[in-house]
Design an enzyme around this catalytic site. Sequence first.
Site, PDB file in Angstrom:
ATOM      1  N   ASP A 254       0.820  -1.202   0.000  1.00  0.00           N
ATOM      2  CA  ASP A 254       0.000   0.000   0.000  1.00  0.00           C
ATOM      3  C   ASP A 254       0.863   1.264   0.000  1.00  0.00           C
ATOM      4  OD1 ASP A 254      -2.563   1.534   0.554  1.00  0.00           O
ATOM      5  OD2 ASP A 254      -1.388   2.069   2.329  1.00  0.00           O
TER       6      ASP A 254
ATOM      7  N   GLU B  25       1.299  -0.378  -5.156  1.00  0.00           N
ATOM      8  CA  GLU B  25       0.342   0.693  -5.439  1.00  0.00           C
ATOM      9  C   GLU B  25       1.117   1.975  -5.736  1.00  0.00           C
ATOM     10  OE1 GLU B  25      -3.591   2.782  -3.404  1.00  0.00           O
ATOM     11  OE2 GLU B  25      -1.809   2.412  -2.199  1.00  0.00           O
TER      12      GLU B  25
END
Length: 858
Positions: free
Chosen positions: A486, A541
């Site tokens: 993330d 990401e």
Amino acid sequence: MVYTISGVRFPHLPSIKKKNSSLHSFNEDLRRSNAVSFSLRKDSRSSGKVFARKPSYDSDSSSLATTASEKLRGHQSDSSSSASDQVQSRDTVSDDTQVLGNVDVQKTEEAQETETLDQTSALSTSGSISYKEDFAKMSHSVDQEVGQRKIPPPGDGKRIYDIDPMLNSHRNHLDYRYGQYRKLREEIDKNEGGLEAFSRGYEIFGFTRSATGITYREWAPGAKAASLIGDFNNWNAKSDVMARNDFGVWEIFLPNNADGSPAIPHGSRVKIRMDTPSGIKDSIPAWIKYSVQPPGEIPYNGVYYDPPEEDKYAFKHPRPKKPTSLRIYESHVGMSSTEPKINTYANFRDDVLPRIKKLGYNAVQIMAIQEHAYYASFGYHVTNFFAPSSRFGTPDDLKSLIDKAHELGLVVLMDIVHSHASKNTLDGLDMFDGTDGQYFHSGSRGYHWMWDSRLFNYGSWEVLRYLLSNARWWLEEYKFDGFRFDGVTSMMYTHHGLQVEFTGNYNEYFGYSTDVDAVVYLMLVNDLIHGLYPEAIVVGEDVSGMPAFCVPVEDGGVGFDYRLHMAVADKWIELLKKRDEDWQVGDITFTLTNRRWGEKCVVYAESHDQALVGDKTIAFWLMDKDMYDFMAVDRQATPRVDRGIALHKMIRLITMGLGGEGYLNFMGNEFGHPEWIDFPRTDQHLPDGRVIAGNNGSYDKCRRRFDLGDAEYLRYHGLQEFDRAMQNLEETYGFMTSEHQYISRKDEGDRVIVFERGNLLFVFNFHWTNSYSDYRIGCSVPGKYKIVLDSDNSLFGGFNRLDDSAEFFTSDGRHDDRPCSFMVYAPCRTAVVYAAVDDDDDDERSSLVPIGLLPEDV
């Protein structure tokens, strides 16, 4: 003499004379502080001390490097406050009086204090060993377990210049970056016995069990005294005092009871009490493997989790092989129930995993696994990095879930958060040892102003150990098959991608705003994961488009397998705010194909981000309030519903068809889940007096209405069946992983897009009213074609305007720069996929006609 590697400062190990001097000074400081009494147990004994071989330093600090204890003692940011003044972020409120109330805290007489400190000093100077020696003792058993897995040495990092010649203009930066990576690998080899050993910090820190007892170690260089407290000693801070070495590592050994049972029973609550520069505080151990929040209590409590061998979960099924094409079902355990409640690992295992398998996905990505005090953070404000969230069940429950997924042939990816951490001080890492610069950058650099969270210092040796060990822990202990990292954009740039528009200019990627320490960490963790688990899948990401992001580390890249293609979802939301007449098909194809050659992408039309409160799902953008009253198949649909169902299918199919080499869907969106996600929350009172209204703790919109997709009397069912057909089409033809992709037509007047992907031919008519008869489309393969997927089929909520059994024969002559062509009927707002077939082709592919489902489903 001090030397650095990209912000990591390495002091020479102190001499014996220096050690004694440091210990004497440390004891004198404690005597003067009139600190809490920490008395040693009579049966306590040291198992030998360890060095934090490379202490933590801020990479942006200009101070001389010394031992960690000398540097951090008394250090405190101007913005920091005492433990009692700290307010936990959002839903966690700090209350030191409540926390300390159950611990016997007394000021001591001078004689008693001196006696205690003398005992501590004696422990601190005895039997010191290094991590390298500790790991060497464990290497035999570990090598047997992991099958002699090895992490390959660094390459030369030069191949990226052949892959992308434009990188040559930034060769100085990239060579410097790779040089820092190589030097760091060399230092880890020299001081820790290699990256493989370095990443096993969980076998040294936290609680470790041996045949004779339990050892607890904690790196807390800012602490002046420490004691282990918990249910096992009635929270008595005098019972189990910890000893410290010169590198800020605190340690205690608890021998087994007389009957051979462990001194700390399984399931007991535990914390570490420290006298810190910010005051006395109780903290959950940084390496805790399980933590819980009893009803009505704040904050969380650490739990010593070590069930008897006969009760530990034993995995039964091997990991599946890495899928050729990655089709991810993004999910959240807590909100996966149809009922308004927090769901469990067990229910997800029994109810949701079979659904994912039936839909045709081959990977499940699970969010919010790492423990997080604030449920509404979606799992992104992590407090306990090694602990699976206790909201959903026990660690063994999670293992059972993963084992079941493996039995079903599903790979399991963990949404891991190493980009930031919760600001909570009593149940998280923030101000753990009373300083703001232990795990994080000190000062303003250590705070993410938009996320309201702390930012790791990737230039710290001990932070590297912590995060690398964390990634390995989830692979080893829980058998995850990979990760979705993330917030990688936030990691790679000091501006964190905030208020920055990436245009593709290479100067944006390789300059002063690049956090080289963070990029080197990402290279290390990718090397670690792929070295130990070659079949592992790692997705990053990144919204910036960093070049060489998905190039192997040995070639000079960052080392990810896939990049999330995040721009596509933003483009769809942008278009859905416009009229159909204002859509440009060239704009759609450009966004879908705007990715780096040779670097794989996972694409999605929408993820959890688009479903959060304040935004809308694609289905809700398209159909809005009509979804409440006009989704029953026995009721006349409104024009808005007809348009929404048609475009919902087209958007998903063209996203999968053109957008990347992998595909992701957030749970429920396969059938057009209505409304939005809203976690239970109460009113928030801001310091400026404003109040952000909550929802009275409601779970009504924090669930997934799978019953809507299963109900054949609702139009949601047709959308779900279409999504299943898409997955099976890819499983059969493998078009996403084909290198052949050619867009032969993007007609702005007709609103038609035609492209080849693999052996399939896709035809999209986005026009809102115009249908085209005898519409000629070009193709590269002559012969006979059949329809293998038709979005207008009635099974998918369409109007059955096509004969799915029809055969189409090509004619010679170039058309749309293709060597041959054939004529089709292209109804408005439809997507049709054609495949070339042989006359004697009676295999399973023929059975896919007309809907793309598996033969047994037709």
